[in-house]
Design a protein around this motif. Structure first.
Motif, short mmCIF file in Angstrom:
data_model
loop_
_atom_site.label_atom_id
_atom_site.label_comp_id
_atom_site.label_asym_id
_atom_site.label_seq_id
_atom_site.Cartn_x
_atom_site.Cartn_y
_atom_site.Cartn_z
N LEU A 1 0.83 -1.21 0.00
CA LEU A 1 0.00 0.00 0.00
C LEU A 1 0.86 1.25 0.00
O LEU A 1 1.97 1.27 0.54
N VAL A 2 0.32 2.30 -0.58
CA VAL A 2 1.01 3.58 -0.61
C VAL A 2 -0.03 4.70 -0.65
O VAL A 2 -1.13 4.51 -1.16
N VAL A 3 0.29 5.83 -0.07
CA VAL A 3 -0.58 7.01 -0.20
C VAL A 3 -0.12 7.79 -1.41
O VAL A 3 1.05 8.21 -1.50
N ARG B 1 -0.62 -1.44 -4.72
CA ARG B 1 0.21 -1.77 -5.86
C ARG B 1 -0.30 -3.05 -6.52
O ARG B 1 -0.48 -4.06 -5.85
N THR B 2 -0.55 -3.02 -7.81
CA THR B 2 -0.99 -4.21 -8.56
C THR B 2 -0.12 -4.33 -9.82
O THR B 2 0.65 -3.42 -10.16
N THR B 3 -0.27 -5.44 -10.54
CA THR B 3 0.49 -5.63 -11.78
C THR B 3 0.07 -4.63 -12.85
O THR B 3 0.79 -4.41 -13.82
N LYS B 4 -1.11 -4.01 -12.66
CA LYS B 4 -1.61 -3.04 -13.64
C LYS B 4 -1.42 -1.60 -13.15
O LYS B 4 -2.00 -0.67 -13.71
N GLY B 5 -0.64 -1.43 -12.08
CA GLY B 5 -0.43 -0.10 -11.54
C GLY B 5 -1.17 0.08 -10.23
O GLY B 5 -1.63 -0.88 -9.61
N LEU B 6 -1.31 1.32 -9.79
CA LEU B 6 -1.95 1.61 -8.51
C LEU B 6 -3.47 1.51 -8.63
O LEU B 6 -4.06 1.95 -9.62
N GLN B 7 -4.09 0.93 -7.58
CA GLN B 7 -5.55 0.84 -7.51
C GLN B 7 -6.00 1.35 -6.15
O GLN B 7 -5.46 0.98 -5.11
N ARG B 8 -7.00 2.21 -6.17
CA ARG B 8 -7.48 2.82 -4.94
C ARG B 8 -8.10 1.78 -4.00
O ARG B 8 -8.83 0.88 -4.43
N VAL B 9 -7.82 1.90 -2.69
CA VAL B 9 -8.45 1.09 -1.65
C VAL B 9 -9.38 1.99 -0.86
O VAL B 9 -8.96 3.05 -0.36
N ASP B 10 -10.63 1.59 -0.72
CA ASP B 10 -11.63 2.45 -0.09
C ASP B 10 -11.92 2.08 1.36
O ASP B 10 -12.30 2.93 2.16
N VAL B 11 -11.76 0.79 1.69
CA VAL B 11 -12.03 0.33 3.05
C VAL B 11 -10.94 -0.66 3.45
O VAL B 11 -10.60 -1.57 2.69
N LEU B 12 -10.42 -0.49 4.65
CA LEU B 12 -9.36 -1.36 5.15
C LEU B 12 -9.83 -2.05 6.43
O LEU B 12 -10.24 -1.38 7.39
#
Length: 477
Positions: free
Chosen positions: A255-257, A265-276
């Protein structure tokens, strides 16, 4: 194998009212066990343990010379809770969680309960779980404690008591779900004849609770379970729940801000996380705000969280209510916030920070269980009646050195459940941890984790101290 020679002893037994007399709700189970051929029950016990082993149902013990990962011991004889009894427990748990949530919200806002003299300010400010950076925080819908595991015990007279609250990262629900899956294949006939509340709906309710934290304008929010990694004692549960909910399992390094949001971080680039759904303690989550040496957190997380761009369960700061000294004030919280009497009482508790109570505890250490305010897993405690004089004297020094850190409680005669030991049944002490979810409404999963003290005569049920688990059957009527 029969229960004819099983003696409940001078304890409340969850399955028997007396020698040879099962409780009405347990009669179908006892009759079914009696109908099994010689050796069949033991074979089923072994089959259940093998099934759990193949599923990888494990936990870890830190610093154990025998290796960290081990199978969670399981006993095939379930605990049974009658429907009417469960209804009262459910009401009591909902009341307690509602009051605790109001308390946490108050503590990080106006602190009315302190100003009105119900709880001393120094107890709050000295609590390890109280986080000043969370002052003024406004979690979605005002809900702080989304997932709670509340430990209950039953005394000799059958009275239920709340032993403690777990509001940071309560673990164990995966064992509830896996125990039930195994038991349904072990006793299929009993499940067909007895009407037992299902437990398999928990992951769905958990996901619904988490989605309730997402920003309302999001069409398809991304949910992730944050784990410290494979060496954590509850890693099996982290991966299990992520799989059951169909969500991502991530570590801090994933994870990164970026661009003002929490991103994965994913193989397709950054993907937003909405709930942790975090399974790490508060002070590890953002090294910029809490522990600067944390390697498992996400730098900058707190800023995104305070801005309302990510939901998190449980909210940061809930650990203030895990403090065992704060626990002693929950009945007052219920009176203060709800103007109601507690449905479920606390275990009578002495607070060592008060000089008169400290003196009483020190003079009666042979009668009390003494616990550290922020320890868990059966650590940092003294079981006075079972301790040596030397152990009691050493613990007395610890208490005197830091009285704020200790509470004392009378040694309860914990209820027992018949447990398969070698070729006979033995009564072993148990507690119960139901799991409560607070989303749009409060949901209590039927039953919970019955932990059993497998060491003969032991009152310590924690897995890290040699305990195991049983399935918990709540009857529908």
């Amino acid at each position: 194998m029969r229960f004819d020679s099983y003696d409940p002893g001078d304890f409340y037994d969850e399955l028997f009212v007396g020698e040879g007399t099962p409780r009405p709700e347990a009669t179908p189970l006892i009759e079914r066990i009696h109908s099994l051929s010689e050796g069949e029950l033991k074979r089923r016990q072994q089959a259940a343990q093998i099934a759990l082993f193949k599923q990888g149902v494990t936990f870890s013990v830190y610093g154990d010379s025998e290796g960290t990962e081990r199978i969670f011991p399981f006993d095939i004889i379930p605990r049974i809770v009658a429907a009417g009894e469960w209804a009262k427990l459910e009401r009591g748990l909902k009341q307690r969680i509602f009051a605790l949530n109001l308390f946490i919200a108050d503590i990080y806002d106006e602190q009315k309960i302190i100003k009105d003299g119900i709880i001393p300010a120094e107890l709050i400010h000295s609590a390890k779980g109280f986080l000043p950076p969370c002052m003024g925080l406004k979690p979605p819908a005002g809900i702080w404690c989304h997932i709670t595991g509340t430990d209950l015990v039953r005394d000799r007279d059958g009275q239920w008591y709340v032993l403690e609250d777990n509001l940071r990262c309560p673990s164990g629900v995966s064992y509830v779900l896996e125990n039930r899956r195994v038991m349904k294949t072990t006793f299929p006939q009993v499940f067909r004849t007895m009407e037992i509340e299902p437990v398999h709906k928990y992951p769905g309710h958990l996901l619904e609770t988490l989605l309730n934290l997402a920003q309302k304008n999001l069409a398809d929010p991304t949910v992730a379970v944050l784990t410290p990694g494979i060496y954590n004692s509850a890693y099996f549960e982290h991966s299990f729940l992520a799989q059951q909910m169909g969500v991502e399992l991530v570590e801090g390094r994933d994870l990164v801000v970026a661009d003002g949001y929490l991103q994965m971080r994913t193989t397709k680039g950054l993907q937003r996380v909405d709930v942790l759904y975090r399974r790490i303690d508060d002070d590890f989550i953002d090294p910029k705000v809490f522990r600067p040496n944390s390697l498992i957190g996400i730098p900058g997380f707190m800023e995104v969280y305070q801005a309302g761009r990510v939901g998190i369960a449980n909210a940061l700061g809930t650990g203030v209510a895990d403090d065992k000294v704060i626990y002693a004030y929950v009945p007052q919280m219920i009176h203060y916030y709800l103007n109601e009497d507690p449905i479920l009482p606390n275990v009578p508790t002495y607070l060592c920070w008060e000089s008169k109570q400290l003196e009483h505890v020190l003079c009666n250490l042979d009668k009390f269980v003494v616990k550290a305010a922020n320890e868990s897993g059966g650590y940092g405690m003294l079981v006075g009646p079972h301790a040596s004089q030397e152990e009691r004297e050493e613990f007395a020094q610890r208490i005197q050195a830091n009285p704020r850190n200790y509470i004392a409680q009378p040694t309860l005669c914990l209820s027992r459940v018949p447990t398969l030991v070698d070729d006979h049944f033995e009564g072993c002490h148990v507690d119960l941890r139901p799991y409560i979810l607070y989303g749009k409404e409060i949901y209590v999963n039927p039953g919970g984790l019955t932990r059993v003290a497998l060491k003969k005569g032991s009152l310590v049920v924690n897995s890290s101290q040699g305990g195991g688990s049983k399935d918990t059957w709540v009857l529908t009527h």
